[in-house]
Design a protein around this motif. Structure first.
Motif, PDB file in Angstrom:
ATOM      1  N   THR A   7       0.618  -1.197  -2.237  1.00  0.00           N
ATOM      2  CA  THR A   7      -0.512  -0.290  -1.995  1.00  0.00           C
ATOM      3  C   THR A   7      -0.481   0.226  -0.566  1.00  0.00           C
ATOM      4  O   THR A   7      -0.665   1.420  -0.327  1.00  0.00           O
ATOM      5  CB  THR A   7      -1.849  -1.003  -2.287  1.00  0.00           C
ATOM      6  OG1 THR A   7      -1.865  -1.365  -3.669  1.00  0.00           O
ATOM      7  CG2 THR A   7      -3.036  -0.105  -1.985  1.00  0.00           C
ATOM      8  N   PHE A  19      -6.048   7.135  -3.289  1.00  0.00           N
ATOM      9  CA  PHE A  19      -5.927   6.262  -4.449  1.00  0.00           C
ATOM     10  C   PHE A  19      -7.312   5.869  -4.926  1.00  0.00           C
ATOM     11  O   PHE A  19      -8.292   5.976  -4.186  1.00  0.00           O
ATOM     12  CB  PHE A  19      -5.080   5.026  -4.129  1.00  0.00           C
ATOM     13  CG  PHE A  19      -5.739   4.046  -3.203  1.00  0.00           C
ATOM     14  CD1 PHE A  19      -6.400   2.939  -3.711  1.00  0.00           C
ATOM     15  CD2 PHE A  19      -5.692   4.228  -1.829  1.00  0.00           C
ATOM     16  CE1 PHE A  19      -7.006   2.035  -2.865  1.00  0.00           C
ATOM     17  CE2 PHE A  19      -6.295   3.326  -0.970  1.00  0.00           C
ATOM     18  CZ  PHE A  19      -6.953   2.221  -1.487  1.00  0.00           C
ATOM     19  N   THR A  26      -4.783   0.373  -9.991  1.00  0.00           N
ATOM     20  CA  THR A  26      -4.810   1.323  -8.888  1.00  0.00           C
ATOM     21  C   THR A  26      -4.014   2.566  -9.267  1.00  0.00           C
ATOM     22  O   THR A  26      -2.888   2.459  -9.758  1.00  0.00           O
ATOM     23  CB  THR A  26      -4.233   0.689  -7.610  1.00  0.00           C
ATOM     24  OG1 THR A  26      -4.882  -0.574  -7.375  1.00  0.00           O
ATOM     25  CG2 THR A  26      -4.458   1.581  -6.407  1.00  0.00           C
ATOM     26  N   PHE A  28      -2.609   6.308  -7.838  1.00  0.00           N
ATOM     27  CA  PHE A  28      -2.263   7.012  -6.608  1.00  0.00           C
ATOM     28  C   PHE A  28      -2.090   8.506  -6.903  1.00  0.00           C
ATOM     29  O   PHE A  28      -1.308   8.884  -7.766  1.00  0.00           O
ATOM     30  CB  PHE A  28      -0.982   6.433  -6.012  1.00  0.00           C
ATOM     31  CG  PHE A  28      -1.133   4.981  -5.647  1.00  0.00           C
ATOM     32  CD1 PHE A  28      -1.612   4.620  -4.400  1.00  0.00           C
ATOM     33  CD2 PHE A  28      -0.826   3.994  -6.561  1.00  0.00           C
ATOM     34  CE1 PHE A  28      -1.777   3.286  -4.063  1.00  0.00           C
ATOM     35  CE2 PHE A  28      -0.985   2.652  -6.242  1.00  0.00           C
ATOM     36  CZ  PHE A  28      -1.460   2.299  -4.985  1.00  0.00           C
ATOM     37  N   ASN A  34      -7.416  14.392  -8.852  1.00  0.00           N
ATOM     38  CA  ASN A  34      -7.477  13.220  -9.727  1.00  0.00           C
ATOM     39  C   ASN A  34      -7.045  13.507 -11.159  1.00  0.00           C
ATOM     40  O   ASN A  34      -7.428  12.803 -12.083  1.00  0.00           O
ATOM     41  CB  ASN A  34      -8.873  12.605  -9.754  1.00  0.00           C
ATOM     42  CG  ASN A  34      -9.217  11.902  -8.482  1.00  0.00           C
ATOM     43  OD1 ASN A  34      -8.452  11.915  -7.527  1.00  0.00           O
ATOM     44  ND2 ASN A  34     -10.374  11.302  -8.439  1.00  0.00           N
ATOM     45  N   PRO A  37      -1.996  10.838 -11.746  1.00  0.00           N
ATOM     46  CA  PRO A  37      -1.430  10.014 -10.670  1.00  0.00           C
ATOM     47  C   PRO A  37       0.091  10.171 -10.670  1.00  0.00           C
ATOM     48  O   PRO A  37       0.689  10.512 -11.684  1.00  0.00           O
ATOM     49  CB  PRO A  37      -1.838   8.601 -11.068  1.00  0.00           C
ATOM     50  CG  PRO A  37      -1.941   8.648 -12.553  1.00  0.00           C
ATOM     51  CD  PRO A  37      -2.409  10.048 -12.895  1.00  0.00           C
ATOM     52  N   THR A  40       1.071   4.180 -10.456  1.00  0.00           N
ATOM     53  CA  THR A  40      -0.037   3.279 -10.748  1.00  0.00           C
ATOM     54  C   THR A  40       0.420   1.842 -10.565  1.00  0.00           C
ATOM     55  O   THR A  40       1.612   1.541 -10.672  1.00  0.00           O
ATOM     56  CB  THR A  40      -0.563   3.443 -12.198  1.00  0.00           C
ATOM     57  OG1 THR A  40       0.459   3.063 -13.119  1.00  0.00           O
ATOM     58  CG2 THR A  40      -0.995   4.876 -12.472  1.00  0.00           C
TER      59      THR A  40
END
Length: 134
Positions: A7, A19, A26, A28, A34, A37, A40
């Protein structure tokens, strides 16, 4: 490598991205939309994705969306059918999203993460390029 190490690396590379954490996973993103991603970190199984047996203690999976050419260079035109999706520290096609050219690795070592870093950069750059052309 720990989830926190990965992370932090991704935060450092994001620059203008960000993120989000949802249900201990999580996601990213390169920008603020959004929508998709580029990577992840998933920490547990769900109804749609349990092939990796992520409910084991201390187990997480890093997932990265790469380009078609990179995916095929790594796994061929058709990835093998006998992949052990529970294997630790092995780059493999994503158990659910391989058709969308996602790769994954469970609990990558530092050496394996070094091979994943260029894939993370590629994944982010693919989304940046897509957004610029939209």
């Amino acid at each position: 490598m720990t989830e926190d190490d990965i992370t932090q690396h991704l935060i450092d590379m994001l620059g203008g991205g960000h993120f989000e954490v949802a249900d201990d996973n999580t996601f990213f993103f390169h920008g603020a939309d959004n929508k998709f991603p580029f990577a992840t970190i998933v920490t547990k199984d769900n109804d749609f994705d349990s092939a990796s047996k992520l409910n084991r203690p201390g187990v997480f999976r890093l997932n990265v969306g790469v380009g078609k050419e990179t995916f095929r260079a790594l796994f061929g035109e058709q990835p093998p059918a006998d992949i052990d999706y529970t294997a630790l520290d092995r780059l493999m096609p994503h158990p659910v999203y391989a058709k969308m050219y996602w790769v994954s690795v469970i609990n990558p070592s530092a050496a394996t993460f070094e091979t994943v870093k260029p894939l993370l950069t590629e994944a982010r750059n693919l989304l940046i390029a897509r957004d610029k052309s939209a």
